[in-house]
Enzyme design. Structure first.
Site, short mmCIF file in Angstrom:
data_model
loop_
_atom_site.label_atom_id
_atom_site.label_comp_id
_atom_site.label_asym_id
_atom_site.label_seq_id
_atom_site.Cartn_x
_atom_site.Cartn_y
_atom_site.Cartn_z
N HIS A 147 -1.60 -10.51 -5.52
CA HIS A 147 -0.17 -10.20 -5.54
C HIS A 147 0.66 -11.28 -6.24
CE1 HIS A 147 -0.84 -6.81 -2.97
NE2 HIS A 147 -1.31 -7.54 -1.98
N HIS A 205 0.82 -1.22 0.00
CA HIS A 205 0.00 0.00 0.00
C HIS A 205 0.85 1.27 0.00
CE1 HIS A 205 -3.19 -2.82 1.92
NE2 HIS A 205 -3.02 -3.04 0.63
N HIS A 229 -10.03 -2.09 -4.15
CA HIS A 229 -8.80 -2.40 -3.43
C HIS A 229 -7.84 -3.22 -4.29
CE1 HIS A 229 -6.09 -2.57 -0.08
NE2 HIS A 229 -5.82 -3.79 -0.48
N ASP A 266 -3.93 -2.31 -5.01
CA ASP A 266 -2.79 -3.21 -4.96
C ASP A 266 -2.04 -3.25 -6.30
OD1 ASP A 266 -3.09 -4.00 -2.31
OD2 ASP A 266 -4.33 -5.74 -2.80
#
Ligand SMILES: [Zn+2]
Length: 308
Positions: free
Chosen positions: A270, A85, A243, A247
């Site tokens: 991720h 973040h 969100h 990311d």
């Protein structure tokens, strides 16, 4: 701001500081973000480890783990976790060079979004540096597929994205954002306040393993199938997919330079994002590394259909 300023690297005007807990370790962390020299990128510095072994550059080949959050490490074994973040905020606000000094193995989770990091960067402001910006222009379509998940980069004149998520949980379900421009304006107006999220069943499991010690309803959205447990509810009905885009800013930035190309992905995370970046930059036929100013004319003069 005149456009040619965008052709040069930037750093912070002045140092900024924040305090908070690590999501997984639960440790209290003091973190300072400082200006850095041109062409140095982003470097984490662990004050709690010996000098000379405690600097960890935020770059794709230093990614060590992507299971619950992104962990970076150096050749001495020093690591720093939950970097995604702060990197997202640095990237979105055009901070090319920064030193991030902390006294723990993990970046504070704060409110689970990039809001505080973004506010700190905006309060510092940024200053132009003498070195020119370099960019990675995507020249070939590359993708990583895993079952019904995929991530893909295709040649395009700007950094844009289509992201879709699909969760069995009724409270999340299927959410999609298309044609998102991965720039500072989008980040500030639509993305930076979107919090990380997790399933209640998952939290129970990882807490039993001794992780998520700092987790609370103050730093994540907690979902129990049909409902969101947080009493304040959601910031946006599609906060979950937002969100994922948050990311994405940070994950793509681990390439080491701004990527000019279109990202598309389904059920992204991720792990897949990191694999895509590694695949992109580990073959020089996939991209051109060039000056940002030149990249604009470059796009219009190259026939990408030949190389796709
Ligand atoms: Zn996140």
């Amino acid at each position: 701001m005149s456009k040619d300023i965008e052709y040069f690297q930037h750093t912070l005007n002045e140092p900024v500081t924040c305090f908070g807990r690590g999501l997984h370790t639960g440790l209290s962390v003091v973190m300072r973000i400082l200006p850095a020299a041109p062409n140095t990128g982003w470097t984490f510095i662990r004050r709690d480890l010996p000098q000379g072994e405690n600097e960890i550059r935020a770059i794709w080949f230093n990614v060590r783990d992507t299971q619950l959050s992104t962990t970076l490490g150096n050749r001495f074994g020093a690591t720093v976790s939950t970097v995604e973040h702060i990197l997202s905020a640095l990237k979105a606000h055009g901070i090319d060079n920064a030193r991030i000094v902390l006294n723990a193995p993990e970046v504070p989770i704060l409110e689970g979004s990039a809001r505080t990091f973004s506010d700190l960067i905006l309060s510092s402001g940024r200053r132009v540096q003498s070195a020119r910006r370099r960019v990675i222009v995507v020249r070939k379509t590359i993708e990583v597929v895993e079952g019904d998940k995929f991530v893909r980069l295709t040649p395009a004149p700007e950094a844009t994205a289509d992201v879709e998520i699909d969760f069995p949980s009724v409270a999340i379900g299927r959410q999609k954002l298309t044609g998102i421009k991965l720039d500072e304006k989008t980040f500030v107006t639509r993305i930076r306040d979107a919090r990380t999220f997790t399933m209640k069943s998952e939290v129970d499991k990882i807490m039993a393993e001794g992780l998520a010690q700092g987790a609370s309803l103050a730093n994540a959205i907690l979902v129990d199938d049909e409902k969101v447990i947080n009493p304040e509810g959601l910031h946006y009905p599609d906060e979950f997919v937002r969100h994922k885009v948050l990311d994405l800013y940070g994950d793509l930035a681990l390439a080491g330079a701004h990527i000019i190309g279109h990202f598309s992905g389904r059920k992204i995370g991720h792990t897949l994002n990191a694999r895509l970046v590694a695949k992109l930059v580990s073959n020089t036929n996939n991209f051109t590394f060039t000056d940002r100013e030149y990249a604009e004319t470059y796009w219009t003069t190259i026939n990408y259909r030949d190389s796709a």
